[in-house]
Design an enzyme around this catalytic site. Sequence first.
Site, PDB file in Angstrom:
ATOM      1  N   LYS A  86       3.522   0.129   2.727  1.00  0.00           N
ATOM      2  CA  LYS A  86       2.171   0.257   2.916  1.00  0.00           C
ATOM      3  C   LYS A  86       1.901   1.336   3.744  1.00  0.00           C
ATOM      4  O   LYS A  86       0.841   1.486   4.489  1.00  0.00           O
ATOM      5  CB  LYS A  86       1.502  -1.020   3.459  1.00  0.00           C
ATOM      6  CG  LYS A  86       1.762  -2.322   2.830  1.00  0.00           C
ATOM      7  CD  LYS A  86       1.033  -2.307   1.287  1.00  0.00           C
ATOM      8  CE  LYS A  86       1.718  -3.157   0.329  1.00  0.00           C
ATOM      9  NZ  LYS A  86       1.533  -2.839  -1.046  1.00  0.00           N
ATOM     10  N   HIS A 151      12.522   0.729   0.943  1.00  0.00           N
ATOM     11  CA  HIS A 151      12.061   0.651   2.142  1.00  0.00           C
ATOM     12  C   HIS A 151      13.078   0.185   3.241  1.00  0.00           C
ATOM     13  O   HIS A 151      12.610  -0.160   4.373  1.00  0.00           O
ATOM     14  CB  HIS A 151      11.266  -0.895   2.005  1.00  0.00           C
ATOM     15  CG  HIS A 151       9.643  -0.552   1.342  1.00  0.00           C
ATOM     16  ND1 HIS A 151       9.180   0.395   1.285  1.00  0.00           N
ATOM     17  CD2 HIS A 151       9.470  -1.262   0.259  1.00  0.00           C
ATOM     18  CE1 HIS A 151       7.924   0.387   0.408  1.00  0.00           C
ATOM     19  NE2 HIS A 151       8.030  -0.882  -0.148  1.00  0.00           N
ATOM     20  N   SER A 181      -3.214  -3.032   5.614  1.00  0.00           N
ATOM     21  CA  SER A 181      -2.858  -2.779   4.263  1.00  0.00           C
ATOM     22  C   SER A 181      -1.953  -4.075   4.000  1.00  0.00           C
ATOM     23  O   SER A 181      -1.961  -4.559   2.809  1.00  0.00           O
ATOM     24  CB  SER A 181      -2.257  -1.532   3.888  1.00  0.00           C
ATOM     25  OG  SER A 181      -2.171  -1.251   2.684  1.00  0.00           O
ATOM     26  N   TYR A 240       0.920  10.155   6.311  1.00  0.00           N
ATOM     27  CA  TYR A 240      -0.353   9.710   5.401  1.00  0.00           C
ATOM     28  C   TYR A 240      -1.541  10.414   5.828  1.00  0.00           C
ATOM     29  O   TYR A 240      -2.328  10.935   4.809  1.00  0.00           O
ATOM     30  CB  TYR A 240      -0.308   8.024   5.385  1.00  0.00           C
ATOM     31  CG  TYR A 240      -1.595   7.560   4.417  1.00  0.00           C
ATOM     32  CD1 TYR A 240      -1.012   7.353   3.169  1.00  0.00           C
ATOM     33  CD2 TYR A 240      -2.688   7.496   4.828  1.00  0.00           C
ATOM     34  CE1 TYR A 240      -1.948   6.794   2.459  1.00  0.00           C
ATOM     35  CE2 TYR A 240      -3.722   6.895   3.917  1.00  0.00           C
ATOM     36  CZ  TYR A 240      -3.501   6.532   2.837  1.00  0.00           C
ATOM     37  OH  TYR A 240      -4.331   5.874   1.908  1.00  0.00           O
TER      38      TYR A 240
HETATM   39  S1  PPS Z   1       3.980  -0.101  -1.390  1.00  0.00           S
HETATM   40  O1  PPS Z   1       3.729  -1.600  -1.803  1.00  0.00           O
HETATM   41  O2  PPS Z   1       4.766  -0.271  -0.201  1.00  0.00           O
HETATM   42  O3  PPS Z   1       4.480   0.599  -2.467  1.00  0.00           O
HETATM   43  O4  PPS Z   1       2.433   0.262  -0.773  1.00  0.00           O
HETATM   44  P1  PPS Z   1       2.322   1.621  -0.359  1.00  0.00           P
HETATM   45  O5  PPS Z   1       1.956   2.537  -1.496  1.00  0.00           O
HETATM   46  O6  PPS Z   1       3.149   2.207   0.824  1.00  0.00           O
HETATM   47  O7  PPS Z   1       1.002   1.580   0.326  1.00  0.00           O
HETATM   48  C1  PPS Z   1      -0.380   0.997  -0.345  1.00  0.00           C
HETATM   49  C2  PPS Z   1      -1.312   1.684   0.548  1.00  0.00           C
HETATM   50  O8  PPS Z   1      -1.516   3.198  -0.093  1.00  0.00           O
HETATM   51  C3  PPS Z   1      -2.894   3.277  -0.746  1.00  0.00           C
HETATM   52  N1  PPS Z   1      -2.678   4.216  -1.906  1.00  0.00           N
HETATM   53  C4  PPS Z   1      -3.090   5.365  -1.776  1.00  0.00           C
HETATM   54  N2  PPS Z   1      -3.904   6.132  -0.820  1.00  0.00           N
HETATM   55  C5  PPS Z   1      -4.065   7.630  -1.165  1.00  0.00           C
HETATM   56  N3  PPS Z   1      -3.755   7.925  -2.361  1.00  0.00           N
HETATM   57  C6  PPS Z   1      -3.060   7.292  -3.410  1.00  0.00           C
HETATM   58  N4  PPS Z   1      -2.851   7.617  -4.414  1.00  0.00           N
HETATM   59  C7  PPS Z   1      -2.896   5.931  -3.073  1.00  0.00           C
HETATM   60  N5  PPS Z   1      -2.273   4.943  -3.828  1.00  0.00           N
HETATM   61  C8  PPS Z   1      -2.101   3.975  -3.061  1.00  0.00           C
HETATM   62  C9  PPS Z   1      -3.286   1.765  -0.967  1.00  0.00           C
HETATM   63  O9  PPS Z   1      -4.523   1.753  -1.114  1.00  0.00           O
HETATM   64  C10 PPS Z   1      -2.853   1.033   0.313  1.00  0.00           C
HETATM   65  O10 PPS Z   1      -3.468   1.439   1.297  1.00  0.00           O
HETATM   66  P2  PPS Z   1      -4.896   0.347   1.678  1.00  0.00           P
HETATM   67  O11 PPS Z   1      -5.129   0.905   3.034  1.00  0.00           O
HETATM   68  O12 PPS Z   1      -4.424  -1.034   1.688  1.00  0.00           O
HETATM   69  O13 PPS Z   1      -5.956   0.820   0.742  1.00  0.00           O
END
Ligand code: PPS
Length: 344
Positions: A86, A151, A181, A240
């Site tokens: 996340k 991870h 998240s 991020y």
């Molecule tokens: S995982 O399950 O570990 O793969 O999740 P991860 O991708 O690390 O984290 C998910 C959060 O990243 C946001 N997200 C993004 N942010 C910006 N740009 C893009 N393209 C993008 N794709 C995914 C996603 O919305 C989750 O954050 P939150 O705060 O829950 O919205």
Amino acid sequence: MSSSKQPIPLQDEQEAQTKNETNPELYQHFASLVSSLPRSQGLSNNEFYRHDQGWNSSLVPMVGAMVADVCFTARPSDIVVATTPKSGTTWLKSLLYATVHREQHPADAADHPFYSFGPHEFIKYFEFQIYSHNNVPNLKELPDPRLFATHLPFVSLPRTVVTSGCKIVYVCRDPKDTLVSMWHFINKLRARDGLEPLSVDAAAEFFCDGLSPYGPYWDHVLGYWQAHLAHPERVLFLRYEEMQRDPAAHVRRLAEFVGLPFSAGEEEKGTVDAIVRLCSFEHMSRLEVTKGGKTDNALGSVPNSSFFRQGTVRDWENHLSPETGRRIDAITEAKFKGTGLCII
Ligand code: PPS
């Protein structure tokens, strides 16, 4: 740039290419070992086990990590996306894949593979996609550069990832946003599994106690930060929030780090901006494959939409109390004191 023909990641094609073999005995051996470790509840839909090297996860990925450790042979040309869950994994994977394969799959192409497959099909996790379901795949035939994800904390990476000198790209995120998240995501998994949702306070308590997936969060981040300080040419450390501020600069950094810098011609053509647009939250979250698709892994089937929620910074303010925010900041300051690392 990658001249090799990395196929688009059709499950069947890739399985055929990797000549899957299975080793149920090896998986059983590690499952017994993990079952003997201390266990507890945590920020999860499963029980956590505590790995000897100090981190927590459910049984399946811990077993996958152990299998990967003994079975995976890294090459210096490999690139590994490493993250605490996340913190921007989906985004970073997309940016890396689109950058490395930009010649074969231009970011502005109408048939880019991102329109056909979920974001976690392109760069798979060692611990619950590659080394799962008793599989010990032969990855030798995959063309360079091979892209993998994990991870796992730095201390428990498959050992040849460290000894081979391959490149690692790490992204971290404000722990408060990471927690929020994670809390949303875990509650979706809990609903899927017929479990009661966790309150945000219970989730925060687990998080602060280190009982989050692959946590303690702070040890995870510090492990990669120290590896980055020791070997900046091998471990790229991203944030991020900084990626949000200037995604194009980060795509350039990423490309340079993996040895595929953008040419003047590409800059002129707007290749970097096309990659940023393709991988943006706004674009990826609206794709049909996101809205309707699922990703299967060793932890079950997960809708692709659950990897996209808000994609913003400081959403924690809408969910955590100011006291909880201060408590997490105090832990972060104490843990990172003297390390040169600042992420809040
Ligand atoms: S995982 O399950 O570990 O793969 O999740 P991860 O991708 O690390 O984290 C998910 C959060 O990243 C946001 N997200 C993004 N942010 C910006 N740009 C893009 N393209 C993008 N794709 C995914 C996603 O919305 C989750 O954050 P939150 O705060 O829950 O919205």
